[in-house]
Design a protein around this motif. Structure first.
Motif, PDB file in Angstrom:
ATOM      1  N   SER A 220       6.453  19.936 -20.032  1.00  0.00           N
ATOM      2  CA  SER A 220       7.818  19.906 -20.548  1.00  0.00           C
ATOM      3  C   SER A 220       8.183  21.190 -21.264  1.00  0.00           C
ATOM      4  CB  SER A 220       7.986  18.706 -21.481  1.00  0.00           C
ATOM      5  OG  SER A 220       7.151  18.859 -22.596  1.00  0.00           O
ATOM      6  N   GLY A 221       7.285  22.132 -21.304  1.00  0.00           N
ATOM      7  CA  GLY A 221       7.656  23.390 -21.934  1.00  0.00           C
ATOM      8  C   GLY A 221       6.589  23.858 -22.895  1.00  0.00           C
ATOM      9  N   PRO A 222       6.694  25.073 -23.386  1.00  0.00           N
ATOM     10  CA  PRO A 222       5.657  25.626 -24.257  1.00  0.00           C
ATOM     11  C   PRO A 222       5.530  24.832 -25.541  1.00  0.00           C
ATOM     12  CG  PRO A 222       7.546  27.095 -24.126  1.00  0.00           C
ATOM     13  CD  PRO A 222       7.817  25.993 -23.181  1.00  0.00           C
ATOM     14  N   PRO A 223       4.303  24.498 -25.900  1.00  0.00           N
ATOM     15  CA  PRO A 223       4.124  23.678 -27.094  1.00  0.00           C
ATOM     16  C   PRO A 223       4.563  24.373 -28.381  1.00  0.00           C
ATOM     17  CG  PRO A 223       2.006  24.278 -26.146  1.00  0.00           C
ATOM     18  CD  PRO A 223       3.035  24.762 -25.211  1.00  0.00           C
ATOM     19  N   ASP A 224       4.644  25.694 -28.353  1.00  0.00           N
ATOM     20  CA  ASP A 224       5.039  26.327 -29.593  1.00  0.00           C
ATOM     21  C   ASP A 224       6.555  26.323 -29.794  1.00  0.00           C
ATOM     22  OD1 ASP A 224       4.876  29.883 -28.743  1.00  0.00           O
ATOM     23  OD2 ASP A 224       5.796  28.168 -27.739  1.00  0.00           O
ATOM     24  N   SER A 225       7.264  25.707 -28.868  1.00  0.00           N
ATOM     25  CA  SER A 225       8.689  25.544 -29.094  1.00  0.00           C
ATOM     26  C   SER A 225       8.951  24.269 -29.882  1.00  0.00           C
ATOM     27  CB  SER A 225       9.436  25.483 -27.756  1.00  0.00           C
ATOM     28  OG  SER A 225       9.025  24.333 -27.032  1.00  0.00           O
TER      29      SER A 225
ATOM     30  N   PRO B  70       7.367  21.764 -33.267  1.00  0.00           N
ATOM     31  CA  PRO B  70       6.546  21.914 -34.473  1.00  0.00           C
ATOM     32  C   PRO B  70       5.084  21.649 -34.193  1.00  0.00           C
ATOM     33  CG  PRO B  70       8.461  20.537 -34.888  1.00  0.00           C
ATOM     34  CD  PRO B  70       8.437  20.789 -33.425  1.00  0.00           C
ATOM     35  N   ASP B  71       4.230  22.241 -35.034  1.00  0.00           N
ATOM     36  CA  ASP B  71       2.778  22.094 -34.868  1.00  0.00           C
ATOM     37  C   ASP B  71       2.310  20.659 -34.932  1.00  0.00           C
ATOM     38  OD1 ASP B  71       1.203  25.106 -36.245  1.00  0.00           O
ATOM     39  OD2 ASP B  71       2.441  24.734 -34.471  1.00  0.00           O
ATOM     40  N   SER B  72       3.094  19.840 -35.605  1.00  0.00           N
ATOM     41  CA  SER B  72       2.648  18.461 -35.763  1.00  0.00           C
ATOM     42  C   SER B  72       2.913  17.616 -34.525  1.00  0.00           C
ATOM     43  CB  SER B  72       3.353  17.819 -36.954  1.00  0.00           C
ATOM     44  OG  SER B  72       4.756  17.935 -36.776  1.00  0.00           O
ATOM     45  N   CYS B  73       3.645  18.163 -33.599  1.00  0.00           N
ATOM     46  CA  CYS B  73       3.931  17.409 -32.378  1.00  0.00           C
ATOM     47  C   CYS B  73       2.670  17.227 -31.553  1.00  0.00           C
ATOM     48  CB  CYS B  73       4.946  18.160 -31.513  1.00  0.00           C
ATOM     49  SG  CYS B  73       6.615  17.671 -31.861  1.00  0.00           S
ATOM     50  N   PRO B  74       2.495  16.048 -31.009  1.00  0.00           N
ATOM     51  CA  PRO B  74       1.300  15.847 -30.200  1.00  0.00           C
ATOM     52  C   PRO B  74       1.440  16.557 -28.852  1.00  0.00           C
ATOM     53  CG  PRO B  74       2.645  13.879 -30.192  1.00  0.00           C
ATOM     54  CD  PRO B  74       3.330  14.844 -31.072  1.00  0.00           C
ATOM     55  N   VAL B  75       0.316  16.965 -28.337  1.00  0.00           N
ATOM     56  CA  VAL B  75       0.342  17.585 -27.025  1.00  0.00           C
ATOM     57  C   VAL B  75       0.212  16.508 -25.957  1.00  0.00           C
ATOM     58  CG1 VAL B  75      -0.635  19.739 -27.860  1.00  0.00           C
ATOM     59  CG2 VAL B  75      -2.157  17.953 -27.021  1.00  0.00           C
ATOM     60  N   ASP B  76       0.723  16.835 -24.815  1.00  0.00           N
ATOM     61  CA  ASP B  76       0.729  15.882 -23.725  1.00  0.00           C
ATOM     62  C   ASP B  76      -0.690  15.647 -23.199  1.00  0.00           C
ATOM     63  OD1 ASP B  76       2.162  15.965 -20.356  1.00  0.00           O
ATOM     64  OD2 ASP B  76       1.520  14.298 -21.615  1.00  0.00           O
ATOM     65  N   LYS B  77      -1.335  16.734 -22.824  1.00  0.00           N
ATOM     66  CA  LYS B  77      -2.688  16.626 -22.282  1.00  0.00           C
ATOM     67  C   LYS B  77      -3.532  17.754 -22.834  1.00  0.00           C
ATOM     68  CE  LYS B  77      -0.797  14.669 -18.114  1.00  0.00           C
ATOM     69  NZ  LYS B  77      -0.440  14.731 -16.750  1.00  0.00           N
ATOM     70  N   LEU B  78      -4.760  17.435 -23.051  1.00  0.00           N
ATOM     71  CA  LEU B  78      -5.653  18.377 -23.682  1.00  0.00           C
ATOM     72  C   LEU B  78      -6.975  18.371 -22.932  1.00  0.00           C
ATOM     73  CD1 LEU B  78      -6.405  20.078 -26.198  1.00  0.00           C
ATOM     74  CD2 LEU B  78      -6.891  17.932 -27.364  1.00  0.00           C
ATOM     75  N   TYR B  79      -7.463  19.557 -22.614  1.00  0.00           N
ATOM     76  CA  TYR B  79      -8.745  19.641 -21.917  1.00  0.00           C
ATOM     77  C   TYR B  79      -9.570  20.686 -22.633  1.00  0.00           C
ATOM     78  CZ  TYR B  79     -12.050  19.934 -17.969  1.00  0.00           C
ATOM     79  OH  TYR B  79     -13.173  19.897 -17.169  1.00  0.00           O
ATOM     80  N   ILE B  80     -10.685  20.243 -23.169  1.00  0.00           N
ATOM     81  CA  ILE B  80     -11.543  21.137 -23.940  1.00  0.00           C
ATOM     82  C   ILE B  80     -12.895  21.205 -23.255  1.00  0.00           C
ATOM     83  CG2 ILE B  80     -12.643  21.514 -26.178  1.00  0.00           C
ATOM     84  CD1 ILE B  80     -10.482  19.773 -27.419  1.00  0.00           C
ATOM     85  N   TYR B  81     -13.381  22.394 -23.065  1.00  0.00           N
ATOM     86  CA  TYR B  81     -14.694  22.512 -22.436  1.00  0.00           C
ATOM     87  C   TYR B  81     -15.417  23.737 -22.975  1.00  0.00           C
ATOM     88  CZ  TYR B  81     -12.067  25.763 -19.448  1.00  0.00           C
ATOM     89  OH  TYR B  81     -11.260  26.773 -18.964  1.00  0.00           O
TER      90      TYR B  81
ATOM     91  N   PRO C  27      -1.810  27.957 -14.433  1.00  0.00           N
ATOM     92  CA  PRO C  27      -0.393  27.884 -14.069  1.00  0.00           C
ATOM     93  C   PRO C  27       0.454  27.908 -15.334  1.00  0.00           C
ATOM     94  CG  PRO C  27      -1.358  25.706 -14.031  1.00  0.00           C
ATOM     95  CD  PRO C  27      -2.469  26.643 -14.376  1.00  0.00           C
ATOM     96  N   PRO C  28       1.752  28.005 -15.185  1.00  0.00           N
ATOM     97  CA  PRO C  28       2.634  28.160 -16.350  1.00  0.00           C
ATOM     98  C   PRO C  28       2.558  27.007 -17.346  1.00  0.00           C
ATOM     99  CG  PRO C  28       3.862  28.477 -14.320  1.00  0.00           C
ATOM    100  CD  PRO C  28       2.491  28.080 -13.918  1.00  0.00           C
ATOM    101  N   PHE C  29       2.087  25.843 -16.920  1.00  0.00           N
ATOM    102  CA  PHE C  29       2.139  24.726 -17.844  1.00  0.00           C
ATOM    103  C   PHE C  29       0.814  24.493 -18.560  1.00  0.00           C
ATOM    104  CE2 PHE C  29      -0.197  22.346 -14.779  1.00  0.00           C
ATOM    105  CZ  PHE C  29       0.302  22.740 -13.554  1.00  0.00           C
ATOM    106  N   VAL C  30      -0.086  25.436 -18.454  1.00  0.00           N
ATOM    107  CA  VAL C  30      -1.349  25.322 -19.182  1.00  0.00           C
ATOM    108  C   VAL C  30      -1.443  26.472 -20.167  1.00  0.00           C
ATOM    109  CG1 VAL C  30      -3.871  25.341 -19.030  1.00  0.00           C
ATOM    110  CG2 VAL C  30      -2.536  24.213 -17.253  1.00  0.00           C
ATOM    111  N   TRP C  31      -1.688  26.124 -21.417  1.00  0.00           N
ATOM    112  CA  TRP C  31      -1.823  27.138 -22.457  1.00  0.00           C
ATOM    113  C   TRP C  31      -3.220  27.076 -23.046  1.00  0.00           C
ATOM    114  CZ3 TRP C  31       2.604  24.505 -21.481  1.00  0.00           C
ATOM    115  CH2 TRP C  31       3.773  25.265 -21.318  1.00  0.00           C
ATOM    116  N   THR C  32      -3.826  28.234 -23.251  1.00  0.00           N
ATOM    117  CA  THR C  32      -5.137  28.228 -23.862  1.00  0.00           C
ATOM    118  C   THR C  32      -5.010  28.630 -25.315  1.00  0.00           C
ATOM    119  OG1 THR C  32      -7.420  28.912 -23.561  1.00  0.00           O
ATOM    120  CG2 THR C  32      -5.763  30.593 -23.271  1.00  0.00           C
ATOM    121  N   MET C  33      -5.726  27.907 -26.156  1.00  0.00           N
ATOM    122  CA  MET C  33      -5.680  28.194 -27.587  1.00  0.00           C
ATOM    123  C   MET C  33      -6.770  29.209 -27.884  1.00  0.00           C
ATOM    124  SD  MET C  33      -3.341  25.916 -28.441  1.00  0.00           S
ATOM    125  CE  MET C  33      -2.578  26.223 -26.873  1.00  0.00           C
ATOM    126  N   ASP C  34      -6.337  30.388 -28.173  1.00  0.00           N
ATOM    127  CA  ASP C  34      -7.310  31.460 -28.291  1.00  0.00           C
ATOM    128  C   ASP C  34      -7.704  31.710 -29.729  1.00  0.00           C
ATOM    129  OD1 ASP C  34      -8.125  33.717 -26.103  1.00  0.00           O
ATOM    130  OD2 ASP C  34      -8.302  34.380 -28.187  1.00  0.00           O
TER     131      ASP C  34
END
Lengths: 308, 586
Positions: free
Chosen positions: B542-547, B549-560, B571-578
């Protein structure tokens, strides 16, 4: 910009959906919040439904999106309405099934009761009309949004696509022919969508849409990032960009046309046949440049005539 | 002391000793003994398993292991099987093939699971590896039969081609005719996933006829029933056979030649396929039933009595896949006929129906568990369950290693007591001490996770959906399950606290998937910042999570965990937390 949505899983907040975020009808978002899809259909299948407001708090959520099936709904549901009121839910999260407390029996168990008042429409052989019974949430009107039909929850039950598609396209033979037809439409029907120039394919479940318009707008949103050319750019503008940029009207647009491959392997323009017929025969979709689509139209019309 | 003795062992001797050590775990242990062992081991390791293709880069693998002959890679998270991972997410194998083409000219085996494989990849494989023998594409996608034709045409030493469950663009059966007439090495062919109506029967028959070492042959649906006899006639040595369509108008001559063909297959141990079954043709397989150890009837849409009739002929059965048409009564019959049963999978015939269409309940599973002492692996779809049933199962099948229960309606309570199923699943983890894989369903509170954390010490993979009440649930699992490698969660009210409190645990696991939960964007950023060896990826269409607030839950999260750092093919809808917490975008 949406305000922060509180996530209260005991009883979901009563906020209506922020229209910007969750009205995107991508297939990955399907669950009870597909408000547009939960409209009461008054027209014939294939005809456009009248415009609806974004947040519908108290709407009879009849989901006849599974257009290939014969599911209707029965008013005689135990004398009472068991309809779900798709209310608002949080922004990013999709945990829309409110957790039931212990002892709170859910619809699943209700359904197995033989005297649930559904006798006229339900039998083990499955008459063609299967009512969409949904959990009753009297105390949480507007709070919760469980799916009005199980098929709307993405990926649940957890069955692999290969199996789903195999069962969907070749329904089990039962004694009851009506049932076979009903089952044909059950579940989901994923077809691939390719777009000329896009880096990868998408898959959509045709069963979630009830009309060409819905399908078209869903595809527009899905592929808009490719046409707008904003794949790499993020930030507020890309969200608003949807409205100001060229939203391709895939059905009537000039730059792109939506085509599909039918069961016979022919490529046809989308929109020429009734919606149900389309979902039953569509094998894959392709968004192609208008220039390449010349010559499709005549064939489509002829085929249509032959069918009808 | 006598340090000299150990060091003076010649490398060749050590290498010879190491060649007896096949398991990855043992090899890894060997390589940690000392530097010289590390060096020797890395030069003689021939087989690599990489459970997450993004955990390491091709270059790193090649640098450490220069002489690999066999590689296995897995790409997308498991929930991709259920369409929870959007298309374009990743899992591309091309970069691997491209690097290995140069580095491993003697590569023989490639096994891929949930990866995107293109025709270009297949062509590259065909071109680059002269001694290529095994290609397994399990649940892969992105290629067509043209790519297969390239493999068929070039790989003269190909032994195994297994496409199981892959999504192949089937352009017709002509690819089979690309196997040269001189080619005879085929041992295993599984093309059951191919969907086209066209198949080149003559090419298939000729291929089967000349490959005398063929042991496994799984046909696709397009192969009609009346061709089976001919095919089996050419390959009576088959051990594993999958039919195509198993239905046609009943004709006695077709039936008798079919029965004759089956009875001449003395080595046949496994049968599958059986699409569009016409029950009258099933008795044709009776001659082989007594020897069958594996039977996949999961596409067989016939009723219980016919299923039972068939199963009564199969006393040696160890593995059964079947639809819920079998019903409780059929499972009861199964439990008395098939005492050697080790694995049972019961699939739903009408998963999206609101009403149960068959009489299959928890009773069926209980009766099998009571009567089949060797049962180890269960996958069961049903519509109701009780704690009592689960406890019974747990007590009678302590050898269960895989238990996956799917109660179709989310959050279904114990149908007898209306309570959560915590106690039942608790019994499973308590009694089944070797349980490695568990999938939960039904109404579950945090309590079930407490049990899991306490007892499930060997659990490696846990799947959770629509369960739990608070972060405590997640915390129990992350803090208690010592062997946990893969955790996948959807639609549970788990948030930041448990995740952040157990951040270190995540580095001991392969991956964590959380979708439709309550993990905030801020927590994801924090995790990405603090844990450099974890890739924290937020998927949000639905769009970049930083648009937000930080308290908003993320839709899907994949940690490895990864030693390769963040990936760049997102792809454009995946953001990596660096680490620097700046929003990284591909």
């Amino acid at each position: 910009m949406s305000k922060p949505i509180e996530h209260d899983y005991i009883g979901l907040s009563e906020q209506p959906l922020p229209s910007m975020e969750k009205s995107s009808d991508t297939n990955d978002k399907k669950n009870g919040l597909r408000l547009k899809d939960t409209e009461l259909r008054l027209g014939l299948p294939g005809s456009d439904s009248p415009e609806r407001e974004d947040h519908v708090q108290n709407v009879l959520s009849l989901k006849s999106f599974v257009s290939g099936s014969k599911r209707g709904f029965s008013d005689a549901l135990d004398g009472g309405r068991k309809w779900v009121f798709p209310g608002g839910s949080g922004g990013g999260s999709e945990g829309l099934f409110s957790p039931r407390r212990s002892g709170n029996n859910n619809g699943g168990n209700d359904l197995s009761e033989p005297d649930s008042g559904l006798d006229g429409s339900v039998s083990k052989d499955g008459a063609a009309h299967k009512p969409l019974v949904v959990q009753e949430k009297k105390s949480h009107v507007g709070n919760t949004a469980p799916a009005s039909n199980r098929a709307q929850v993405v990926g649940w039950p957890p069955i692999r696509s290969f199996r789903k598609n195999t069962m969907a396209s070749h329904p089990p033979k039962n004694d009851d022919d009506d049932n076979a037809e009903a089952k044909l439409g059950s579940g989901c029907l994923y077809v691939k969508v390719s777009m000329d120039g896009a880096p990868y394919l998408r898959k959509v479940d045709l069963k979630i849409y009830g009309s060409y318009k819905e399908l078209s707008s869903a595809l527009e949103k899905m592929f808009s990032c490719f046409t707008i050319g904003q794949c790499g750019s993020h930030g507020v503008s890309s969200r608003d960009g949807l409205s100001e940029s060229r939203l391709i009207d895939l059905l009537h647009g000039s730059e792109y046309v939506l085509t599909y491959e039918d069961k016979d392997g022919d490529w046809m323009l989308v929109g020429d046949v009734p919606w149900e017929m389309f979902t039953n025969s569509c094998k894959r979709l392709r968004i192609m440049k208008s220039a390449e689509a010349i010559g499709l139209a005549p064939r489509a019309m002829e085929k249509c005539k032959n069918r009808i | 002391m006598q340090k000299k003795v150990a060091c003076s062992f010649p490398d060749e001797v050590l290498e010879h000793v190491f060649s007896f050590i096949q398991s990855d775990k043992d090899r890894n242990a060997v390589s940690m003994v000392c530097k010289s062992w590390y060096e020797i081991e890395r030069w003689c390791r021939r087989k690599i398993f990489i459970g997450n293709c993004y955990a390491v880069s091709p270059r790193m693998v090649i640098r450490r292991f220069p002489k690999v002959r066999s590689i296995e890679l897995k790409g997308k998270p498991h929930f991709a099987d259920f369409n929870l991972v959007p298309d374009g997410w990743g899992g591309y194998v091309l970069p691997w093939i491209a690097e290995m083409a140069g580095a491993y000219p003697w590569l023989e085996e490639i096994r891929l699971k949930r990866m995107v494989v293109t025709d270009e990849c297949l062509e590259l494989i065909a071109k680059s590896f002269k001694n290529f023998k095994v290609l397994v594409l399990f649940s892969c996608e992105g290629f067509s039969t043209d790519g297969l034709a390239a493999i068929a045409a070039s790989c003269m030493n190909l032994r195994e081609l297994d496409l199981r469950d892959s999504d192949v663009d089937d352009l017709g059966g002509h690819w089979l005719s690309h196997f040269p007439e001189t080619y005879t090495s085929l041992v295993s062919l599984n093309s059951s996933c191919l969907g086209s109506d066209e198949v080149s029967l003559s090419a298939l028959e000729r291929l089967v006829g000349r490959c005398t070492n063929l042991r496994t042959l799984r046909l696709n649906r397009a192969v009609p029933l009346d061709k089976i006899a001919n095919i089996l006639g050419r390959a009576p040595q088959l051990v594993d056979f999958g039919t195509g369509t198993y239905g046609a108008d009943l004709q006695s001559d077709v039936f008798s030649s079919l029965a004759g063909a089956f009875s001449s297959c003395k080595e046949l141990r496994s049968l599958s396929g059986f699409w569009d079954v016409v029950p009258a043709y099933l008795p044709a397989i009776y001659p082989v039933c007594s020897r069958l150890t594996s039977l996949n009837l999961s596409y067989v849409t016939i009723q219980s009595p016919d299923l039972v009739k068939l199963l009564r002929h199969c006393p040696s059965l160890q593995r059964l896949l079947v639809l819920d048409y079998i019903e409780d009564s059929g499972l009861e019959a199964l439990s008395s006929s098939c005492k050697d049963l080790q694995e049972l999978r019961v699939f739903p015939s009408d998963p999206f129906g609101e009403e149960p269409n068959v009489s299959l309940t928890e009773q069926g599973l209980v009766s099998v568990c009571l009567a089949c002492p060797k049962l180890q692996s269960v996958l069961y779809f049903c519509r109701r369950m009780s704690n009592v049933a689960l406890v019974t199962i747990a007590q009678n099948c302590p050898n269960l290693t895989r238990f996956r229960l799917c109660i179709i309606e989310p959050r279904t309570a114990d149908f007898l007591t209306l309570e959560p199923l915590d106690v039942g699943f608790g019994a499973i983890v308590e009694h089944c001490k070797d349980l490695r894989r568990l999938s939960l369903s039904g109404l579950l509170t945090d309590r079930v996770f407490e049990y899991i954390g306490r007892y499930a010490k060997k659990l490696e993979m846990l799947s959770v959906a629509f369960a739990g009440e608070s972060d405590l649930g997640l915390h129990h699992v992350l803090s208690g399950c010592e062997s946990l490698r893969k955790l996948e969660i959807r639609d549970c009210p788990f948030g930041d606290k448990a995740l952040l409190a157990n951040a270190a645990k995540l580095e001991t696991m392969r991956s964590l998937w959380m979708s439709s939960c309550a993990v905030s964007f801020g927590a994801c950023k924090l995790l990405g910042q603090k844990m450099p060896r974890l890739n924290v990826e937020v998927i949000d269409e639905s769009g970049p999570p930083d648009s937000r607030p930080d308290s908003c839950p993320v839709d899907k999260l994949y940690i490895y965990r990864s030693v390769a750092g963040p990936r760049f093919d997102m792809p454009p809808f995946v953001w990596t937390m660096d680490e620097d917490s700046a929003l990284q975008v591909s």
